[in-house]
Write a protein that holds these residues in place. Structure first.
Motif, PDB file in Angstrom:
ATOM      1  N   LEU A  76      14.892 -13.091   1.560  1.00 41.86           N
ATOM      2  CA  LEU A  76      13.536 -12.967   1.037  1.00 41.86           C
ATOM      3  C   LEU A  76      13.050 -14.359   0.635  1.00 41.86           C
ATOM      4  O   LEU A  76      13.783 -15.084  -0.039  1.00 41.86           O
ATOM      5  N   PRO A  77      11.869 -14.784   1.065  1.00 42.07           N
ATOM      6  CA  PRO A  77      11.379 -16.111   0.657  1.00 42.07           C
ATOM      7  C   PRO A  77      11.327 -16.237  -0.866  1.00 42.07           C
ATOM      8  O   PRO A  77      11.089 -15.267  -1.577  1.00 42.07           O
ATOM      9  N   ALA A  78      11.564 -17.445  -1.344  1.00 37.64           N
ATOM     10  CA  ALA A  78      11.589 -17.687  -2.794  1.00 37.64           C
ATOM     11  C   ALA A  78      10.262 -17.338  -3.462  1.00 37.64           C
ATOM     12  O   ALA A  78      10.231 -17.013  -4.646  1.00 37.64           O
ATOM     13  N   SER A  79       9.171 -17.374  -2.703  1.00 40.29           N
ATOM     14  CA  SER A  79       7.864 -17.067  -3.286  1.00 40.29           C
ATOM     15  C   SER A  79       7.676 -15.568  -3.549  1.00 40.29           C
ATOM     16  O   SER A  79       6.777 -15.183  -4.273  1.00 40.29           O
ATOM     17  N   LEU A  80       8.517 -14.731  -2.943  1.00 41.61           N
ATOM     18  CA  LEU A  80       8.422 -13.287  -3.156  1.00 41.61           C
ATOM     19  C   LEU A  80       9.467 -12.838  -4.170  1.00 41.61           C
ATOM     20  O   LEU A  80      10.627 -13.229  -4.107  1.00 41.61           O
ATOM     21  N   TYR A  81       9.052 -12.004  -5.071  1.00 43.01           N
ATOM     22  CA  TYR A  81       9.909 -11.517  -6.144  1.00 43.01           C
ATOM     23  C   TYR A  81      10.699 -10.302  -5.669  1.00 43.01           C
ATOM     24  O   TYR A  81      10.154  -9.400  -5.037  1.00 43.01           O
ATOM     25  N   ASP A  82      11.987 -10.274  -5.979  1.00 42.28           N
ATOM     26  CA  ASP A  82      12.824  -9.113  -5.697  1.00 42.28           C
ATOM     27  C   ASP A  82      12.847  -8.225  -6.940  1.00 42.28           C
ATOM     28  O   ASP A  82      13.502  -8.551  -7.924  1.00 42.28           O
ATOM     29  N   PRO A  83      12.140  -7.096  -6.924  1.00 45.71           N
ATOM     30  CA  PRO A  83      12.078  -6.261  -8.128  1.00 45.71           C
ATOM     31  C   PRO A  83      13.421  -5.641  -8.500  1.00 45.71           C
ATOM     32  O   PRO A  83      13.622  -5.224  -9.627  1.00 45.71           O
ATOM     33  N   PHE A  84      14.361  -5.603  -7.563  1.00 41.64           N
ATOM     34  CA  PHE A  84      15.661  -4.987  -7.840  1.00 41.64           C
ATOM     35  C   PHE A  84      16.631  -5.942  -8.520  1.00 41.64           C
ATOM     36  O   PHE A  84      17.682  -5.518  -8.993  1.00 41.64           O
ATOM     37  N   SER A  85      16.304  -7.217  -8.598  1.00 40.18           N
ATOM     38  CA  SER A  85      17.201  -8.187  -9.234  1.00 40.18           C
ATOM     39  C   SER A  85      17.358  -7.907 -10.741  1.00 40.18           C
ATOM     40  O   SER A  85      18.343  -8.316 -11.335  1.00 40.18           O
TER      41      SER A  85
END
Length: 172
Positions: free
Chosen positions: A115-124
């Motif tokens: 996932l690009p760093a600019s997109l947030y992973d909500p599952f983290s």
């Protein structure tokens, strides 16, 4: 409350897709519950300390037979694996399974793009969920791994903005 329902929802989805041929008076339900019960009893027996070693070896063989390439069965092709023995687990899709006589079984896997760093992973924020977001596209290059490098099957769901979430389905 406080119960992860994904396995049950997955089972319900599978049950809804079964062709019943209008047999609704309990025949299908009885067959399904007998099958689930027998499977659970076999799994429990295989985990017992007094289970014979020959039967345990069969379990290893059955566990290894549960994977398939995406062309054959896409649902069994999404996995979490380690590209190198000390590497971090990543998500990927099995493209090919080869039986190489001298070195055993080799699996060719296309990993998901990060996932690009600019997109947030909500599952983290939820490490106990064992879910991680990836890009929905697969990398061009593939990894050749052995069955030992596979950590688990993964449930895959494409959601918004070219993102895919993988949920680790490891049972232990």
């Amino acid at each position: 409350m406080s119960w992860w329902c994904f396995p049950f929802e997955r089972l319900i989805g599978a049950l809804q897709k079964i062709n019943t041929n209008d047999h609704i008076r309990g025949e299908m339900e009885a067959t399904i519950i007998k099958s689930v019960t027998r499977t659970a009893n076999i799994r429990r027996w295989l985990r017992r300390p007094d289970c014979p070693e020959a039967v345990r070896q069969l379990k290893v063989m059955f566990d290894n037979a549960n994977f398939s390439p995406s062309t054959t069965h896409p649902g069994n092709a999404t996995i979490i694996y380690r590209p190198s023995p000390a590497g971090r687990p990543v998500g990927g899709v099995i493209q090919e399974i080869r039986n190489v006589n001298t070195s055993g079984i080799q699996v060719r896997v296309h990993p998901f793009e990060s996932l690009p760093a600019s997109l947030y992973d909500p599952f983290s924020r939820y490490p106990h969920l064992s879910a991680k977001s990836y890009s929905s596209t697969l990398r061009e290059e593939s990894d050749m791994i052995t069955l030992d490098a596979i950590v688990a099957h993964a449930a895959c769901f494409d959601y918004t903005h070219n993102r895919t979430v993988l949920v680790n389905l490891y049972r232990d």
